[in-house]
Design an enzyme around this catalytic site. Structure first.
Site, PDB file in Angstrom:
ATOM      1  N   GLY A  34       0.755  -1.332  -0.043  1.00  0.00           N
ATOM      2  CA  GLY A  34       0.139   0.044   0.129  1.00  0.00           C
ATOM      3  C   GLY A  34       0.707   1.116   0.050  1.00  0.00           C
ATOM      4  O   GLY A  34       2.111   1.231   0.004  1.00  0.00           O
ATOM      5  N   SER A  35      -0.003   2.510   0.118  1.00  0.00           N
ATOM      6  CA  SER A  35       0.806   3.678   0.017  1.00  0.00           C
ATOM      7  C   SER A  35       1.590   4.075   0.926  1.00  0.00           C
ATOM      8  O   SER A  35       2.540   4.819   0.800  1.00  0.00           O
ATOM      9  CB  SER A  35      -0.179   4.714  -0.378  1.00  0.00           C
ATOM     10  OG  SER A  35      -1.186   4.923   0.603  1.00  0.00           O
ATOM     11  N   LYS A 102      -8.202  -4.400   7.251  1.00  0.00           N
ATOM     12  CA  LYS A 102      -7.017  -4.385   6.269  1.00  0.00           C
ATOM     13  C   LYS A 102      -7.713  -4.912   4.895  1.00  0.00           C
ATOM     14  O   LYS A 102      -8.685  -5.990   4.913  1.00  0.00           O
ATOM     15  CB  LYS A 102      -5.815  -5.153   6.416  1.00  0.00           C
ATOM     16  CG  LYS A 102      -4.940  -4.340   7.819  1.00  0.00           C
ATOM     17  CD  LYS A 102      -3.693  -4.905   8.048  1.00  0.00           C
ATOM     18  CE  LYS A 102      -2.823  -5.693   7.210  1.00  0.00           C
ATOM     19  NZ  LYS A 102      -2.256  -4.486   6.213  1.00  0.00           N
ATOM     20  N   GLY A 103      -6.939  -4.707   3.811  1.00  0.00           N
ATOM     21  CA  GLY A 103      -7.691  -5.556   2.740  1.00  0.00           C
ATOM     22  C   GLY A 103      -8.014  -4.636   1.389  1.00  0.00           C
ATOM     23  O   GLY A 103      -8.396  -5.013   0.278  1.00  0.00           O
ATOM     24  N   LEU A 104      -8.208  -3.262   1.762  1.00  0.00           N
ATOM     25  CA  LEU A 104      -8.726  -2.463   0.596  1.00  0.00           C
ATOM     26  C   LEU A 104      -7.893  -2.218  -0.685  1.00  0.00           C
ATOM     27  O   LEU A 104      -7.906  -2.093  -1.640  1.00  0.00           O
ATOM     28  CB  LEU A 104      -9.060  -0.937   0.962  1.00  0.00           C
ATOM     29  CG  LEU A 104     -10.276  -0.915   2.292  1.00  0.00           C
ATOM     30  CD1 LEU A 104     -10.571   0.611   2.213  1.00  0.00           C
ATOM     31  CD2 LEU A 104     -11.309  -1.794   1.792  1.00  0.00           C
ATOM     32  N   GLY A 105      -6.486  -2.721  -0.246  1.00  0.00           N
ATOM     33  CA  GLY A 105      -5.442  -2.889  -1.340  1.00  0.00           C
ATOM     34  C   GLY A 105      -5.446  -4.277  -2.031  1.00  0.00           C
ATOM     35  O   GLY A 105      -4.595  -4.349  -2.899  1.00  0.00           O
ATOM     36  N   GLU A 111      -0.987 -10.788   3.332  1.00  0.00           N
ATOM     37  CA  GLU A 111      -0.664 -10.056   4.507  1.00  0.00           C
ATOM     38  C   GLU A 111      -0.806 -10.986   5.772  1.00  0.00           C
ATOM     39  O   GLU A 111       0.116 -10.922   6.516  1.00  0.00           O
ATOM     40  CB  GLU A 111      -1.607  -8.766   4.570  1.00  0.00           C
ATOM     41  CG  GLU A 111      -1.124  -7.578   3.542  1.00  0.00           C
ATOM     42  CD  GLU A 111      -2.064  -6.420   3.481  1.00  0.00           C
ATOM     43  OE1 GLU A 111      -1.409  -5.285   2.770  1.00  0.00           O
ATOM     44  OE2 GLU A 111      -3.118  -6.503   3.985  1.00  0.00           O
TER      45      GLU A 111
END
Length: 231
Positions: A34-35, A102-105, A111
């Site tokens: 992620g970012s 978590k997990g929108l990416g 992960e």
């Protein structure tokens, strides 16, 4: 990019630097996706190049993070049963007790598989990810098998009626593992561990974006600086 957005990006980078400062030479490090995690990977690479760290081996949580790690000079190994010394990753929601969504990416399965083996999981994020309860802002990503996915979605909708399959344009989004993701809306009141068990017990589900009792601490970039939260 606005001045406010630029300032937030610089604070996210500062949070990543604080997390990377916990890494010691010779360690196996879980590399998040992620970012915000990107800043941690880049800083690890810089420390290796500048001789501030040595003997670091990365275990990446996505193909994108593995590619970036190699690009900045971090040796990357596949996940095996050995423990990781530390893992650094972002989060989409952070509850007061440091439970996470978590997990929108799209990398939630890799992960979780990686970070459950880490002796220390350090989260880096910006202040917009802080919530009073999980599901307050973000949906819960649930990774499901492609085969029979419509049947799996119907089973999930029996107790999580709000939600939808994640799309990329007109096509279903596909994870690095070849699975689909159902983004579920969480109810206003639920017991996270109980819901996790129920979702995981649903035929066709691979894993969920609930990361419970895993994070040791979080470095959170806020307008007034980086805050450190400890479980």
């Amino acid at each position: 990019m606005s001045d406010q957005a630029q300032n937030l990006e610089s604070l996210k980078k500062e949070a990543a630097l604080k997390a990377v400062a916990l890494v010691q030479s010779g360690q196996r490090v879980g590399l998040g996706t992620g970012s915000t995690a990107k800043y941690a990977i880049e800083e690890l690479g810089r420390k290796l190049r500048d001789g501030e760290l040595s003997g670091i081996v990365g275990v990446a949580t996505s193909n994108a993070s593995a590619d970036l790690a190699r690009e900045v000079g971090i040796p990357v190994e596949d996940l095996d049963p050995r423990p990781l010394d530390i893992a650094i990753d972002g989060a989409d929601e952070i509850a007061p007790n440091l439970d996470l969504i978590k997990g929108l990416g799209g990398a939630l399965l890799r992960e979780k598989l990686t970070e459950v083996q880490a002796r220390r999981l350090i989260i880096i994020a910006d202040h917009t990810k802080i919530v009073s309860r999980l599901g307050e802002k973000a949906p819960l990503p649930i990774e499901i098998a492609q085969f029979g996915f419509l049947s799996t979605v119907e089973r999930l909708r029996e107790f999580l009626p709000g939600g939808r399959l994640r799309m990329t344009g007109a096509s279903n989004y596909v994870t690095d593992n070849g699975n689909f993701i159902y983004d579920a809306q969480l109810p206003a009141d639920f017991a996270p561990a109980e819901l996790e068990r129920r979702i995981k017990g649903t035929l066709g589900v691979v894993d969920t974006g609930l990361f419970l009792c895993m994070a040791e601490r979080a470095f959170v970039a806020a307008p007034d600086g980086v805050q450190e939260l400890v479980r």
